[in-house]
Design a protein around this motif. Structure first.
Motif, PDB file in Angstrom:
ATOM      1  N   ARG A   1       0.759  -1.361  -0.074  1.00  0.00           N
ATOM      2  CA  ARG A   1       0.025  -0.048   0.005  1.00  0.00           C
ATOM      3  C   ARG A   1       0.851   1.396  -0.042  1.00  0.00           C
ATOM      4  O   ARG A   1       0.460   2.235  -0.750  1.00  0.00           O
ATOM      5  N   ALA A   2       1.943   1.046   0.695  1.00  0.00           N
ATOM      6  CA  ALA A   2       2.868   2.384   0.713  1.00  0.00           C
ATOM      7  C   ALA A   2       3.505   2.865  -0.536  1.00  0.00           C
ATOM      8  O   ALA A   2       3.731   3.682  -0.896  1.00  0.00           O
ATOM      9  N   ILE A   3       3.654   1.433  -1.306  1.00  0.00           N
ATOM     10  CA  ILE A   3       4.523   1.809  -2.597  1.00  0.00           C
ATOM     11  C   ILE A   3       3.508   2.284  -3.635  1.00  0.00           C
ATOM     12  O   ILE A   3       3.738   3.124  -4.350  1.00  0.00           O
ATOM     13  N   ARG A   4       2.057   1.908  -3.662  1.00  0.00           N
ATOM     14  CA  ARG A   4       1.079   2.396  -4.474  1.00  0.00           C
ATOM     15  C   ARG A   4       0.846   3.630  -4.123  1.00  0.00           C
ATOM     16  O   ARG A   4       0.701   4.714  -5.001  1.00  0.00           O
ATOM     17  N   GLU A   5       1.125   4.201  -3.160  1.00  0.00           N
ATOM     18  CA  GLU A   5       0.842   5.650  -2.477  1.00  0.00           C
ATOM     19  C   GLU A   5       2.066   6.465  -2.815  1.00  0.00           C
ATOM     20  O   GLU A   5       1.859   7.670  -2.102  1.00  0.00           O
TER      21      GLU A   5
ATOM     22  N   ASN B   1       3.279  -1.194  -9.903  1.00  0.00           N
ATOM     23  CA  ASN B   1       2.899  -0.658 -11.123  1.00  0.00           C
ATOM     24  C   ASN B   1       3.266   0.700 -11.193  1.00  0.00           C
ATOM     25  O   ASN B   1       3.520   1.348 -12.494  1.00  0.00           O
ATOM     26  N   LYS B   2       3.931   1.314 -10.331  1.00  0.00           N
ATOM     27  CA  LYS B   2       4.387   2.659 -10.390  1.00  0.00           C
ATOM     28  C   LYS B   2       5.806   2.654 -10.371  1.00  0.00           C
ATOM     29  O   LYS B   2       6.586   3.731 -10.480  1.00  0.00           O
ATOM     30  N   LEU B   3       6.578   1.597 -10.270  1.00  0.00           N
ATOM     31  CA  LEU B   3       7.964   1.499 -10.366  1.00  0.00           C
ATOM     32  C   LEU B   3       8.278   1.796 -11.931  1.00  0.00           C
ATOM     33  O   LEU B   3       7.955   0.747 -12.677  1.00  0.00           O
ATOM     34  N   GLN B   4       8.966   2.664 -12.209  1.00  0.00           N
ATOM     35  CA  GLN B   4       9.537   2.995 -13.701  1.00  0.00           C
ATOM     36  C   GLN B   4      10.566   2.295 -13.947  1.00  0.00           C
ATOM     37  O   GLN B   4      10.993   2.084 -15.317  1.00  0.00           O
TER      38      GLN B   4
END
Length: 312
Positions: free
Chosen positions: A269-273, A301-304
């Motif tokens: 959850r912390a990663i997503r936010e 999915n937010k890791l580029q």
């Protein structure tokens, strides 16, 4: 699990179907949960929870008509994979031909063999479209002495040069490369084993701090529901001095099967936010010379950018 249940709830509500996510805690269903389960069309739960309900003879098992196994490559993931395999076999034996099984995986090359394992008439399909661009490259140090520099050579022939002198040690080099890539977005560092992940997390925090590149959570972020809940889970389910509590404040996290389920979900959850800039995760071996990451990329999915470390 939370993200999956929310996505299913949003999609299936249009069809008048209800979705329920069961707690990952390994305890029997509460009276309230039993009532909600009876009314639900889709239930989302962990393999461990599903195994527990099967063992205690929960009535909901008898009404199952479709089992969807997400991240099916976890069948190869040590103890947890063995538990999943045994659970699926017992479920198959109990439900016979009344239930259909669907396996999903973004990284299992032998998905066809897995489907044949559960049903000799099983079939497999590969979907190749990706929601995000993927570039594969190898980082190398070229030159020597004062003229040495780091380069990322991509498979398409393009080259990206780091604008700093390369570190000499492997771990410091990983920290330097991760910091460079993080300028474009959060970074996933894949390391060999849980202990290696935790070791690199500590090295990364120290390296970033020593190079004035450590970007800590601000007061508003620390007081967010996600960070407060994660910190409480770490203190309650692990121990008060666990280093991950400090790492999170430094926007660094490690994620592996050794963490309690609520902590893993809190990290996701912390990663997503966008509270985390660097994520460390172990890989596991499926076949000789083939290695995969033990984490759902939907959570990432937010890791580029991806940054890989092979200790050897």
């Amino acid at each position: 699990m939370t993200e999956v249940s929310e996505a299913l709830r949003e999609s299936l509500s249009k069809l008048g179907r209800t979705v329920m996510a069961l707690s990952a805690q390994l305890v029997d269903l509460e009276d309230r949960e039993v009532s909600e389960v009876d009314d639900a069309d889709v239930i989302v739960l962990t393999p461990e929870k599903a195994d527990l309900l099967l063992r205690i003879g929960a009535d909901l098992i008898e009404s199952v008509a479709l089992v969807v196994v997400d991240e099916a490559h976890h069948l190869e993931a040590g103890t947890r994979g063995a538990l999943l395999e045994l659970y699926l076999w017992r479920l198959k034996s109990l439900l016979a031909n009344r239930c259909r099984f669907v396996f999903l995986s973004a990284v299992a090359p032998n998905i066809g063999a897995i489907s044949k394992w559960i049903d000799k008439n099983g079939d497999a399909a590969v979907y190749n479209n990706r929601a995000t661009r993927m570039r594969v490259g190898i980082y190398k140090t070229v030159g020597s002495g004062a003229s040495s520099r780091g380069q990322i050579r991509y498979a398409d022939g393009s080259v990206c040069e780091l604008d700093v002198k390369p570190e000499k040690s492997i771990q410091k080099g990983i920290c330097q490369l991760a910091e460079f890539l993080q300028r474009a977005g959060p970074v996933l560092i894949v390391a060999k084993g849980k202990r290696e992940c935790e070791k690199i997390a500590k090295e990364l925090e120290s390296w970033l701090s020593g190079h004035d590149s450590l970007r800590s959570l601000n007061s508003d972020e620390l007081q967010s529901d996600t960070c407060v809940a994660l910190d409480a889970s770490l203190e309650r389910e692990m121990y008060a001095d666990v280093e991950l509590r400090q790492f999170i404040k430094s926007r660094i996290a490690y994620h592996h099967a050794g963490l309690p389920p609520t902590v893993r979900m809190g990290v996701e959850r912390a990663i997503r936010e966008r509270h985390v800039d660097y994520v460390l995760n172990p890989y596991f071996r499926m076949q000789p010379s083939t290695w995969f990451v033990n984490i759902s990329y939907r959570h990432m999915n937010k890791l580029q950018r991806l940054c890989f470390l092979n200790k050897n």
